[in-house]
Design a protein around this motif. Structure first.
Motif, short mmCIF file in Angstrom:
data_model
loop_
_atom_site.label_atom_id
_atom_site.label_comp_id
_atom_site.label_asym_id
_atom_site.label_seq_id
_atom_site.Cartn_x
_atom_site.Cartn_y
_atom_site.Cartn_z
N MET A 1 31.63 33.14 49.94
CA MET A 1 31.46 33.18 48.50
C MET A 1 32.43 34.19 47.90
O MET A 1 32.46 35.34 48.28
N SER A 2 33.23 33.72 46.98
CA SER A 2 34.22 34.57 46.34
C SER A 2 33.67 35.17 45.05
O SER A 2 33.06 34.47 44.24
N LEU A 3 33.87 36.45 44.87
CA LEU A 3 33.42 37.13 43.66
C LEU A 3 34.49 37.12 42.58
O LEU A 3 34.21 37.46 41.44
N VAL A 4 35.70 36.72 42.94
CA VAL A 4 36.81 36.70 42.00
C VAL A 4 36.90 35.32 41.36
O VAL A 4 36.96 34.31 42.05
N LYS A 5 36.89 35.29 40.04
CA LYS A 5 37.03 34.02 39.32
C LYS A 5 38.50 33.66 39.23
O LYS A 5 39.32 34.46 38.78
N ARG A 6 38.82 32.46 39.69
CA ARG A 6 40.21 32.00 39.64
C ARG A 6 40.56 31.59 38.22
O ARG A 6 39.73 31.06 37.50
N PRO A 7 41.82 31.80 37.83
CA PRO A 7 42.25 31.35 36.50
C PRO A 7 42.08 29.83 36.39
O PRO A 7 42.35 29.09 37.33
N ALA A 8 41.66 29.39 35.21
CA ALA A 8 41.43 27.97 35.00
C ALA A 8 42.51 27.33 34.12
O ALA A 8 42.63 26.12 34.09
N THR A 9 43.29 28.16 33.41
CA THR A 9 44.32 27.63 32.52
C THR A 9 45.64 28.34 32.79
O THR A 9 45.67 29.40 33.42
N MET A 10 46.70 27.75 32.29
CA MET A 10 48.03 28.39 32.43
C MET A 10 48.04 29.75 31.73
O MET A 10 48.65 30.69 32.23
N GLU A 11 47.36 29.84 30.61
CA GLU A 11 47.32 31.12 29.89
C GLU A 11 46.65 32.20 30.74
O GLU A 11 47.10 33.34 30.76
N GLU A 12 45.60 31.82 31.44
CA GLU A 12 44.92 32.78 32.31
C GLU A 12 45.81 33.18 33.49
O GLU A 12 45.81 34.34 33.90
#
Length: 66
Positions: free
Chosen positions: A1-12
């Motif tokens: 389980m990863s606690l880091v949220k991956r970017p979902a958009t190019m801006e992120e």
């Protein structure tokens, strides 16, 4: 389980790269301030900054493929 949220958009992704570039610049300033103890970091600071800028440019110009 990863606690880091991956970017979902190019801006992120671009925000994440900007943050990393800021951190690399702070590391560069640390090296300049304390060359005696931080000299080993010189070998990777510039290549890392260049790779991040190249990635940033590729995302911005649309040539980067996920």
């Amino acid at each position: 389980m990863s606690l880091v949220k991956r970017p979902a958009t190019m801006e992120e992704y671009l925000e994440l790269i900007e943050s990393a570039l800021f951190d690399v610049e702070e590391l560069r300033m640390s090296v300049d301030f304390d060359m005696e103890f931080m000299e080993a970091a010189l070998g990777f600071v510039e290549p890392l900054a260049k790779d991040l800028r190249d990635l940033q440019n590729a995302i911005k110009d649309g040539s980067y493929e996920f």
